[in-house]
Scaffold this motif. Structure first.
Motif, PDB file in Angstrom:
ATOM      1  N   LEU A 225       0.804  -1.225   0.000  1.00 48.75           N
ATOM      2  CA  LEU A 225       0.000   0.000   0.000  1.00 48.75           C
ATOM      3  C   LEU A 225       0.834   1.271   0.000  1.00 48.75           C
ATOM      4  N   ASP A 226       2.093   1.184   0.377  1.00 46.58           N
ATOM      5  CA  ASP A 226       2.883   2.395   0.580  1.00 46.58           C
ATOM      6  C   ASP A 226       3.032   3.244  -0.676  1.00 46.58           C
ATOM      7  N   ILE A 227       3.418   2.628  -1.785  1.00 49.04           N
ATOM      8  CA  ILE A 227       3.690   3.399  -3.001  1.00 49.04           C
ATOM      9  C   ILE A 227       2.413   3.859  -3.695  1.00 49.04           C
ATOM     10  N   PRO A 228       1.434   2.967  -3.981  1.00 48.91           N
ATOM     11  CA  PRO A 228       0.240   3.443  -4.691  1.00 48.91           C
ATOM     12  C   PRO A 228      -0.648   4.365  -3.869  1.00 48.91           C
ATOM     13  N   LYS A 229      -0.675   4.186  -2.562  1.00 49.16           N
ATOM     14  CA  LYS A 229      -1.562   4.987  -1.722  1.00 49.16           C
ATOM     15  C   LYS A 229      -0.903   6.254  -1.173  1.00 49.16           C
ATOM     16  N   HIS A 230       0.411   6.225  -0.996  1.00 52.39           N
ATOM     17  CA  HIS A 230       1.077   7.342  -0.331  1.00 52.39           C
ATOM     18  C   HIS A 230       2.299   7.876  -1.082  1.00 52.39           C
ATOM     19  N   ALA A 231       2.797   7.125  -2.051  1.00 49.49           N
ATOM     20  CA  ALA A 231       3.998   7.514  -2.804  1.00 49.49           C
ATOM     21  C   ALA A 231       5.182   7.782  -1.876  1.00 49.49           C
ATOM     22  N   GLU A 232       5.196   7.090  -0.738  1.00 43.88           N
ATOM     23  CA  GLU A 232       6.263   7.259   0.249  1.00 43.88           C
ATOM     24  C   GLU A 232       6.650   5.894   0.813  1.00 43.88           C
TER      25      GLU A 232
ATOM     26  N   TYR B 273      11.094   2.279   3.001  1.00 40.59           N
ATOM     27  CA  TYR B 273      12.502   1.984   2.766  1.00 40.59           C
ATOM     28  C   TYR B 273      12.807   2.131   1.272  1.00 40.59           C
ATOM     29  N   PRO B 274      12.871   3.371   0.757  1.00 41.04           N
ATOM     30  CA  PRO B 274      13.134   3.575  -0.674  1.00 41.04           C
ATOM     31  C   PRO B 274      14.504   3.039  -1.068  1.00 41.04           C
ATOM     32  N   SER B 275      14.560   2.394  -2.219  1.00 42.34           N
ATOM     33  CA  SER B 275      15.820   1.776  -2.643  1.00 42.34           C
ATOM     34  C   SER B 275      16.941   2.791  -2.771  1.00 42.34           C
TER      35      SER B 275
END
Length: 494
Positions: A434-441, A444-446
């Protein structure tokens, strides 16, 4: 003994007023201080839940825990406090909306608000990793603005500010024939934790299990969280918060005997939690044996022990102020059994509860309502009186009322959200996180945890880079025997 202030000299009246003002200030300071510590439990829930979910859903669960306090603050300010403590009937209040209550109640408002936020946060663990954000906001508002405050009214509103007995909560007023034999829930085993546990159960049932939680034969599959240290940190913060949660429920510190009650509540909290923690780890050791290479292995579980300790602290809430330490020990010991086997039962009947919210809060809170009238100083085991038996009866009536009320609100709410396709995220989003599609955050970003060799890899596309790579493999790879096992040595020449 009350003193007729009109018979006291003027200088004496001034001293009495000064003492009263000092006591009020001291009580307000005490309540505000413990409320801030209870507020820190939001941080504990956030870390515990973040560690217990997969890394792809970390930002989502942290944001939900952050907004619990914000939503509770606004909802309780606008509606919740009025329903709980405004003038009205024994069922619901009807004054003080949008902060139109006396300023003398500000510390009380803050204390009760953080309790409401706690009840809402319990639910987020039960519906983790698959609940739509809109659905979360909906249940958080409903729970803190209406569902939980009404229960608070029943059990904790005892001030007859308008002079009418009907203003007292009906669970306090009681239906017994012996005065004082009313519902006993000092710090919210039922009011807070059963309410939150039932709401979490309703949400988990209507949401359904996470993808991959059960195999084709219906057997539960473990879905481990991504960070045991985060979960452990959250657990320790929650344990610390429970001392203020239970001790602060005395709500004053200046009256005679207040200090003893606060101390008793805090000590009983650690005794019950400790007994529950030790019992839980032993239970896990006994019943968690798995077979590997034809040998049975038993383990010592950190996460189960954390939940066991929390379950013991939940159970002691109801009777923490009036229980001997041996009673707190028994309460904690039995709460470990309730939590451990309750968690197994919930999972076995097909309910996916990632944080064990139903077992820790709902079931251990239920046991707490039974334990209080059994083990308190004038309880059934020590006095055997009819009054103590009626307290048990009232606690069971209160438990039933809380369960029915919470379920009657949450089941239609979650059901309507499901009918409108607003309850659960799409399957592909749940699978990917859910982190990327729902919050774009992403939590632990690569880009943040790269190993620093990106430039070296990019250089392989150039002539110089190809020479470096060729040199690397010629000098650092040696062939060992006929099986051609590669032994990579340290790169020293680059």
């Amino acid at each position: 003994m009350e003193v007729n202030i009109s018979l006291v000299p003027e200088w004496g009246q001034q001293l009495i007023k000064l003492g009263t003002a000092s006591n009020d200030n001291l009580n307000n300071f005490f309540v505000i201080t413990v409320s801030m510590i209870v507020f820190l439990m939001q941080c504990g829930f956030a870390f515990l839940e973040a560690g217990a979910v997969r890394s792809k859903n970390t930002t989502n669960i942290l944001l939900k825990n952050l907004l619990d306090s914000s939503v509770a603050g606004l909802s309780y300010w606008a509606l919740g406090y009025a329903f709980a403590f405004g003038d009205g009937t024994g069922f619901i209040g009807g004054s003080g909306f949008f902060g139109t209550f006396p300023e003398a109640d500000l510390s009380k408002w803050f204390f009760q608000m953080v309790f409401a936020a706690t009840a809402a946060t319990i639910v987020s663990g039960g519906v983790a990793e698959r609940c739509e954000f809109v659905a979360y906001l909906t249940y958080s508002i409903v729970l803190t603005a209406f569902c939980y405050p009404v229960i608070t009214r029943w059990a904790w509103h005892s001030n007859v500010s308008d002079g009418h007995p009907s203003n007292v909560g009906w669970l306090i007023d009681g239906v017994s024939v012996i005065p004082g034999a009313a519902y006993h829930d000092f710090a919210g085993s039922g009011v807070v934790h059963v309410c939150g546990g039932v709401a979490a159960l309703c949400g988990a049932v209507l949401l359904g299990p996470r993808i991959g939680k059960y195999d084709s034969q219906g057997r539960a599959v473990a879905i481990p969280g991504h960070s045991v240290p985060l979960a452990a940190l959250g657990g320790f913060i929650l344990m610390f918060g429970f001392f203020a949660f239970n001790g602060g429920s005395q709500f004053s510190i200046s009256n005679e005997g207040d200090g003893v009650v606060v101390a008793r509540a805090v000590v009983n909290t650690i005794i019950s939690g400790s007994a529950a923690g030790v019992t839980t780890i032993l239970l896990h050791r006994m019943f968690s044996a798995t077979k590997r290479n034809c040998i049975r292995h038993s383990t010592w579980s950190l996460l189960s022990t954390i939940n066991g300790v929390l379950g013991g602290m939940v159970a002691i809430c109801a009777g923490a102020n009036m229980m001997h330490m041996w009673g707190a020990f028994i309460t904690g010991f039995i709460s470990a059994l309730v939590y451990y086997f309750g968690s197994m039962l919930v999972e076995r009947i097909g309910i996916d509860d990632p944080l064990d919210a139903v077992a820790v809060h709902g079931l251990c809170g239920t046991w707490g309502l039974v334990a209080a009238p059994l083990f308190i100083i004038d309880g059934i085991l020590l006095s055997g009186s009819r009054k103590s038996a009626e307290v048990l009866a009232m606690n069971l009536i209160g438990w039933l009322a809380i369960v029915i009320w919470t379920a009657a609100i949450c089941l239609p709410m979650f059901g309507l959200l499901k009918l409108c396709k607003m309850l659960r995220v799409e399957e592909d989003i749940e699978m990917k996180g859910l982190d990327i599609p729902k919050h774009a955050e992403p939590a632990y970003p690569s880009e943040a945890w790269g190993d620093g060799w990106g430039e070296f890899l990019k250089a392989t596309s150039t002539g110089l880079g190809k020479k470096c790579v060729k040199y690397f493999f010629m000098n650092l790879v040696t062939i060992v025997d006929q099986k051609k096992v590669c032994n990579y040595k340290l790169l020293k020449s680059l």
